[in-house]
Design an enzyme around this catalytic site. Structure first.
Site, PDB file in Angstrom:
ATOM      1  N   GLU A  94       0.828  -1.198   0.000  1.00 25.92           N
ATOM      2  CA  GLU A  94       0.000   0.000   0.000  1.00 25.92           C
ATOM      3  C   GLU A  94       0.865   1.251   0.000  1.00 25.92           C
ATOM      4  O   GLU A  94       1.959   1.279   0.552  1.00 25.92           O
ATOM      5  CB  GLU A  94      -0.911   0.018   1.238  1.00 25.92           C
ATOM      6  CG  GLU A  94      -1.953  -1.079   1.245  1.00 25.92           C
ATOM      7  CD  GLU A  94      -2.830  -1.035   2.500  1.00 25.92           C
ATOM      8  OE1 GLU A  94      -2.523  -0.247   3.413  1.00 25.92           O
ATOM      9  OE2 GLU A  94      -3.808  -1.786   2.548  1.00 25.92           O
ATOM     10  N   CYS A 107       3.059   8.526   1.507  1.00 26.00           N
ATOM     11  CA  CYS A 107       3.442   7.526   2.502  1.00 26.00           C
ATOM     12  C   CYS A 107       3.698   6.232   1.738  1.00 26.00           C
ATOM     13  O   CYS A 107       2.777   5.678   1.127  1.00 26.00           O
ATOM     14  CB  CYS A 107       2.322   7.346   3.529  1.00 26.00           C
ATOM     15  SG  CYS A 107       2.619   6.028   4.719  1.00 26.00           S
ATOM     16  N   CYS A 118       5.262  -5.508  15.925  1.00 26.07           N
ATOM     17  CA  CYS A 118       4.514  -4.532  16.717  1.00 26.07           C
ATOM     18  C   CYS A 118       3.066  -4.996  16.849  1.00 26.07           C
ATOM     19  O   CYS A 118       2.374  -5.204  15.843  1.00 26.07           O
ATOM     20  CB  CYS A 118       4.584  -3.156  16.063  1.00 26.07           C
ATOM     21  SG  CYS A 118       6.267  -2.543  15.837  1.00 26.07           S
ATOM     22  N   CYS A 121       0.002  -3.078  15.081  1.00 26.62           N
ATOM     23  CA  CYS A 121       0.083  -2.750  13.650  1.00 26.62           C
ATOM     24  C   CYS A 121      -0.481  -3.865  12.789  1.00 26.62           C
ATOM     25  O   CYS A 121      -0.117  -5.032  12.945  1.00 26.62           O
ATOM     26  CB  CYS A 121       1.538  -2.466  13.288  1.00 26.62           C
ATOM     27  SG  CYS A 121       1.761  -2.055  11.548  1.00 26.62           S
TER      28      CYS A 121
END
Length: 347
Positions: A94, A107, A118, A121
């Site tokens: 993405e 981004c 994590c 996430c």
């Protein structure tokens, strides 16, 4: 057995020149092809109109151009654009275009999945499938630059490596991609408009400093207390805060560039006075600013957005100590969660 062709964009300009000389052609042909690949973004050899058909056929016989394809694009009511990017081998990453009144930020992803674990996430649940090649990272930026020009009538102004993956675990490819982005033969963007966000790998942060990079550095901190940080980001048990602190002090001594700390405040995890005090203390080691991030829950589990009151307590304590702090509100809430959890940033 058919031999898999190499992506021609893996070759440097000098290697392209050498290829043409070895094939009884002029070395300047390498310059022409290099310009088509990077400055003009050719998607096929047939796009190279000032190169002879015979030369294009030779290139076709020896190489491929593994361009990305924007599979699906979603536009949010707030103007955020999310791309699902399909790679040549069918894998998907993405990238996100984040607009404000004054600029547009890309981004971008650096890995398919992520090497780290994590707990908050979404990307970490995918595990790492492979690193992205420099050209695949570059292509994400080019696609978002085109969208910025189409929807906002100006070129892309900033880039953040806060998408899928840990950039410092794909160190060489990320730096090669940035080298092309800032090159006059690429986008010609200032490195000061690029931010690389890491979850905190001390050895690699020191390497960045030694390599004299000119882009900015962000660290996903989320807690300045080892026990809490290990709960949030289990891999950090191998990289305690003392080591992270030392690497950041080293970074600042070498680069004189401030650190940005990315920090999510979660209910019943780090929304307490001890966490606030620890962050304030940690921020005094190296000149920095703090981005407090609004969290997008990925399920109904333990990680939930803290109250506005808790966030205000952080702001009050940080500002009282002279530390610059901003609150980053989540963008694109009406489309699927994008770029792991950190798609609501600007460089």
């Amino acid at each position: 057995m058919q031999i898999e062709k190499k992506d021609i964009r893996a070759l440097s300009k000098e290697q392209l020149r050498e290829f043409f000389v070895a094939n009884n052609d002029k070395s300047f042909r390498g310059n022409q092809v290099y310009e088509w690949l990077w400055s003009k973004g050719a998607h096929s050899f047939d796009d190279m109109t000032n190169v002879s058909k015979e030369t294009r056929s030779m290139l076709e016989a020896n190489f491929v151009i593994n361009h990305i394809k924007v599979d699906t694009m979603q536009r949010s009511e707030d103007g955020t654009v999310k791309n699902a990017v399909r790679l040549h081998d069918g894998l998907v990453v993405e990238s996100v275009l984040i607009p404000t009144n004054t600029r547009t930020t890309a981004c971008v992803s650096s890995q398919v999945g992520c090497s780290l674990d994590c707990n908050f996430c979404a990307t970490a649940r995918l595990k790492r499938m492979r690193n992205l090649e420099p050209a695949e990272i570059y292509d994400q930026v080019i696609a978002i630059d085109k969208e910025s020009r189409l929807y906002y009538n100006h070129p892309l102004s900033n880039i953040v490596f806060m998408g899928m993956g840990e950039p410092l675990m794909n160190y060489n490819n990320v730096l090669k991609a940035i080298e092309m982005i800032i090159s006059p033969e690429g986008l010609g963007m200032s490195p000061k408009r690029i931010m690389v966000s890491t979850s905190g790998v001390p050895k690699m942060i020191k390497k960045l400093a030694d390599d004299d990079v000119k882009f900015k550095l962000a660290v996903s901190l989320h807690s300045a207390i080892d026990e809490i940080r290990s709960r949030i980001m289990p891999f950090s048990e191998n990289f305690p805060l003392a080591d992270l602190r030392e690497s950041l002090e080293y970074w600042y001594r070498k680069t004189k560039s401030k650190i940005s700390y990315e920090y999510v405040v979660w209910k019943d995890i780090n929304d307490n006075k001890a966490s606030i005090d620890a962050l304030v203390k940690f921020c005094k080691y190296v000149p920095c600013k703090v981005n407090l991030i609004e969290y997008n829950p990925i399920d109904d589990g333990e990680f939930q957005q803290a109250s506005e009151e808790s966030i205000n307590e952080y702001i009050k304590a940080l500002e009282a100590s002279g530390i610059v702090v901003k609150v980053r509100r989540s963008r694109g809430k009406d489309i699927d969660a994008a770029c792991g959890q950190l798609a609501n940033k600007e460089a």
